[in-house]
Scaffold this active site. Structure first.
Site, PDB file in Angstrom:
ATOM      1  N   ASP A   1       4.536 -52.041  64.275  1.00  0.00           N
ATOM      2  CA  ASP A   1       3.696 -51.620  63.146  1.00  0.00           C
ATOM      3  C   ASP A   1       4.239 -52.237  61.849  1.00  0.00           C
ATOM      4  O   ASP A   1       4.286 -51.580  60.802  1.00  0.00           O
ATOM      5  CB  ASP A   1       3.626 -50.096  63.043  1.00  0.00           C
ATOM      6  CG  ASP A   1       2.535 -49.631  62.069  1.00  0.00           C
ATOM      7  OD1 ASP A   1       1.764 -50.485  61.583  1.00  0.00           O
ATOM      8  OD2 ASP A   1       2.479 -48.426  61.784  1.00  0.00           O
TER       9      ASP A   1
ATOM     10  N   PHE B   1       2.468 -46.618  52.300  1.00  0.00           N
ATOM     11  CA  PHE B   1       3.053 -46.297  53.609  1.00  0.00           C
ATOM     12  C   PHE B   1       3.441 -47.588  54.314  1.00  0.00           C
ATOM     13  O   PHE B   1       2.688 -48.558  54.277  1.00  0.00           O
ATOM     14  CB  PHE B   1       2.026 -45.584  54.488  1.00  0.00           C
ATOM     15  CG  PHE B   1       1.706 -44.175  54.080  1.00  0.00           C
ATOM     16  CD1 PHE B   1       2.512 -43.126  54.488  1.00  0.00           C
ATOM     17  CD2 PHE B   1       0.588 -43.888  53.310  1.00  0.00           C
ATOM     18  CE1 PHE B   1       2.204 -41.812  54.139  1.00  0.00           C
ATOM     19  CE2 PHE B   1       0.272 -42.582  52.949  1.00  0.00           C
ATOM     20  CZ  PHE B   1       1.090 -41.540  53.364  1.00  0.00           C
TER      21      PHE B   1
ATOM     22  N   LEU C   1      -0.320 -58.748  59.016  1.00  0.00           N
ATOM     23  CA  LEU C   1       0.059 -60.020  58.381  1.00  0.00           C
ATOM     24  C   LEU C   1      -0.563 -60.159  56.989  1.00  0.00           C
ATOM     25  O   LEU C   1      -0.231 -61.088  56.265  1.00  0.00           O
ATOM     26  CB  LEU C   1      -0.346 -61.199  59.273  1.00  0.00           C
ATOM     27  CG  LEU C   1       0.354 -61.251  60.646  1.00  0.00           C
ATOM     28  CD1 LEU C   1      -0.091 -62.482  61.424  1.00  0.00           C
ATOM     29  CD2 LEU C   1       1.875 -61.238  60.500  1.00  0.00           C
TER      30      LEU C   1
END
Lengths: 438, 321
Positions: free
Chosen positions: A314, A332, A70
């Site tokens: 994820d 990423f 988050l």
């Protein structure tokens, strides 16, 4: 306050069956589940009663995502608790476990309390903080897991990085056991993966990108399983992506070790060839990397065989500036909350790899159990009234511009998926209705 | 359309027909390099930018000369002396130069795929002048041109590429190009410098240099980046040289009329023995000359010239003699 979800196919992970029934919610709790309840209650006649017509839809215990980022505190330009929980709600998730790789790292009581307070103030769904395993996620000294557990941390993880030291991991597994909390392990041998930006194989060779071998994950999966055996500790292996990892998990489970694992929707949906097909589009850059077709097939087989305990997104939102750069320089991660259900329905339910009870297990019951959330992931009377309603046939096209998440980084833009969340109910409150935030 | 594409990024995605068109065009244009006044008006009014994020002697110079010989306006950004050192992103640099009306950007970049990113965000044509470990398509084309010039054809030849295949964009472009043109490509190097799955391209892989060179019509030696040794990819320069150095003794295994190639710059005495680099079979200097001709062809075909107009253009240039 009474809410009835009428006439949907209710998937009950505990009873292991799915049948058409009504779900009655009162005062934020599940009151009853069964056929004909809406009629008996005199639908629409009672004062203060709301009825959701779920005919033709699937009703699940509210989805629980055991792995999201988050970004708050510290990286609010990528995501914050308000935007991230809005994305979760739209994605059908009623609870999310927030990873601690924020800035500062959530590695003490104050950090855990901060996330909980912010979530209580601005969160649209339940947020459960995950605390760091080690101070500052540096992999050296254990963080204050006891105090974090007291403050409400549901698990511990240095996610984004492995706990590289075998000794530190051994101690962490032993120590966390005291609080009944799992260690969520990001399995990566950082020597083997160093500098890698995609899966090591034919496509990394063609594209001239530095590859991450499957072994970088598998070596750590094996280590963690062996340490789980040594310590009796509870390890959850997150975002597993290779056939070899699944084989190691199979053996660990056959041995009866307390090892669980999850996979992500994107590893089910895409392979490393996507980096070529999408012409180095950095939305395909994710850790662990998209793997081969053989790995993808092994993940699907593992789902069918029940080796995969849960599906977690994820969810890794990033700002455009983190992604709109050369491939090696890009961050990423995939913004995954809002595409998860569509991908699971399209690729697993659609492919016959998973039925709706299976979805309820992998996306509701099992993640709730992993995180020790006894009143979640279930529709048993008295449980928290967290419910997700999915239109299983609805086709929709992924448009990142419509995401509630600040992270528009998805390799699925423009793709048509089947299965869409229509209602998300959190604690008896309708947060999403008709596929839109209320 | 002479070349029905906006950009030249890889030989992986280029057809044999397109490559033949480029080589044939280069054949015609090479004649200009022998003239007293090396100037034809073909690309008058077109602008070409060379944008190099890595050092280069031959590639940048040959692109620049190729443009100038055809009357294009060529400009060069040396990234060390530009806003890049102030942290300007590739996206902003690209949009800035595009706003100045550049028709074609020739880019070298240390990151694989960076030219694809550039091509996606720019209207201008992009030519990949080498990206990371990915491809160097004009080098592949000039190598093919050089081989064809000497051998008459590419089909059926045995081509041995020796050295650090893993990090070599030259090797990748040659593997794709030569395979599509019907040559048999052999790759030789230590396993630690061989990328996985490369045999799926059709190339044959060996760790015995002699097997690759045996009967080869072409021996292409790659530059060994000496810093790879520090990363532990092979034990010592000395051992590398013993196992994979190309010398007279090993070249005796090749076909009688073999040619020896090297994309430069050479580490004499490491991957290639000095005496063979300078000997009769070596076409290393031809490669440099042909680099200009091939780059002229690529610029010409990308920037709108068609083979039909070319002879007229060449004659127009001739008037300046």
């Amino acid at each position: 306050m009474r809410l009835v979800i009428a006439g949907g196919l209710v998937a009950d992970p505990e009873a292991g069956k799915a049948e058409v029934a009504d779900v009655v919610i009162e005062d934020g709790r599940i009151k009853a589940v069964g056929p004909g309840l809406a009629g008996e209650a005199g639908a629409g006649t009672r004062k203060g009663e709301t009825v959701i017509d779920a005919a033709g839809k699937v009703v699940l215990p509210g989805l629980v995502d055991a792995h999201v980022h988050l970004r708050e505190p510290g990286q609010e330009h990528k995501e914050d608790i308000a935007s991230g929980t809005a994305a979760a709600a739209l994605g059908g998730f009623t609870s999310v476990a927030a990873m601690p790789n924020t800035d500062p790292v959530i590695d003490d009581r104050v950090g855990v309390e901060f996330v909980k307070e912010r979530a209580a103030a601005v969160g649209l769904v339940n947020v459960f903080p995950v605390g760091a395993v080690t101070k500052g996620r540096k992999g050296v000294e254990l963080a204050e897991m006891g105090e974090m557990a007291e403050a409400g941390a549901v698990a511990f993880s240095d996610d984004g990085r492995p706990v590289s030291s075998g000794e530190v991991m051994r101690l962490a597994l032993e120590y966390a056991g005291m609080f009944g909390r799992p260690i969520i392990s990001h399995c990566e041998d950082t020597d083997l993966s160093a500098g890698g930006v995609m899966h090591l194989g034919y496509w990394s060779t063609v594209l001239g990108l530095k590859g991450v071998p499957a072994a970088a994950e598998e070596v750590m999966v094996a280590r963690d399983i062996i340490l789980a055996r040594l310590t009796g500790g509870r390890v959850h292996l997150t975002h597993l992506s290779t056939a070899g990892s699944m084989e190691l998990v199979r053996r660990a489970k056959e041995e009866g070790l307390a090892v669980t694992c999850d996979i992500t929707p994107h590893h089910i949906a895409l392979t490393d060839e996507a980096v070529r097909t999408l012409d180095y589009d950095t939305s395909t850059k994710v850790n662990p990397p998209l793997r081969t077709e053989a790995d993808r097939e092994a993940l699907r087989l593992a789902v069918r065989e029940g080796l995969v305990d849960l599906i977690a997104t994820d969810h890794a939102p990033h700002h455009l500036d983190d992604k709109d750069v050369e491939y090696d320089h890009a961050a990423f991660g995939i913004s995954g909350l809002e595409t998860a259900v569509g991908l699971v329905v399209t690729h697993l339910v659609g492919g016959g790899h998973l039925d709706w009870v299976g979805v309820a297990r992998l996306m509701s019951a099992n993640p709730a159990r992993l995180l020790g959330l006894e009143d979640k992931g279930t529709l048993r009377p008295g449980a928290d009234a967290d419910v997700t309603v999915i239109d299983p046939e609805a086709e929709w096209t992924v448009d990142p511009e419509t995401f509630a998440s600040k992270g528009r980084n998805t390799p699925f833009a423009g793709l048509t998926l089947r299965g869409r969340v229509t209602e998300t109910i959190v604690g008896g409150r309708i947060v999403v209705r008709g596929g839109r935030l209320v | 359309m002479p070349l029905d594409r906006k950009d030249v990024l890889t030989l992986e995605d280029m057809s044999a027909r397109e490559m033949e068109l480029i080589l044939d065009t280069a054949d015609s244009l090479k004649e200009i390099l022998g003239r007293d006044i090396k100037k034809v008006p073909t690309l008058r009014g077109r602008s070409v930018l060379t944008l190099f994020y890595e050092p280069s002697t031959r590639t940048r110079t040959s692109f620049e000369l190729a443009g100038k010989y055809m009357s294009a306006d060529t400009v060069n950004i040396a990234t060390q002396a530009s806003a890049v050192v102030k942290g300007e992103s590739l996206k902003d640099t690209a949009w800035t130069v595009e706003a100045m009306g550049i028709d074609c950007i020739v880019m070298r970049h240390p990151v694989s795929g960076a030219p694809h990113f550039l091509a996606r965000i720019c209207q201008a044509s992009v030519i990949n002048a080498g990206d990371g470990m990915h491809e160097h398509p004009t080098q592949g084309l000039l190598d093919m041109f050089t081989i064809r010039e000497r051998k008459g054809t590419l089909a059926g030849l045995k081509v041995a590429i020796i050295g650090d295949i893993l990090h070599s964009r030259v090797a990748r472009s040659n593997v794709w190009g030569l395979s599509k043109m019907g040559a048999e490509v052999w790759l030789a190097g230590p396993p630690t410098l061989m990328p996985p799955g490369i045999e799926r391209t059709g190339a044959k892989v060996t760790h015995r240099i002699e097997e690759a060179i045996e009967g080869a019509d072409v021996v292409m030696v790659l530059r060994l980046q000496l810093e790879r040794q520090k990363k532990g990819l092979f034990p010592t320069i000395r051992e590398y040289s013993r196992l994979f150095g190309v010398d007279r003794r090993r070249l005796a295994l090749a076909a009688d009329d073999f040619i020896l190639m090297h994309p430069g710059p050479m580490n004499r005495g490491v991957e290639i023995a000095s005496d063979v680099a300078d000997a009769d079979h070596s076409v290393i200097i031809d490669q440099v000359t042909n680099g200009v001709a091939v780059r002229m062809a690529v610029l010409y075909l990308l920037l709108g010239g068609s083979p039909a107009d070319m002879h007229r253009d060449l004659e127009a240039g001739g008037e300046g003699k």
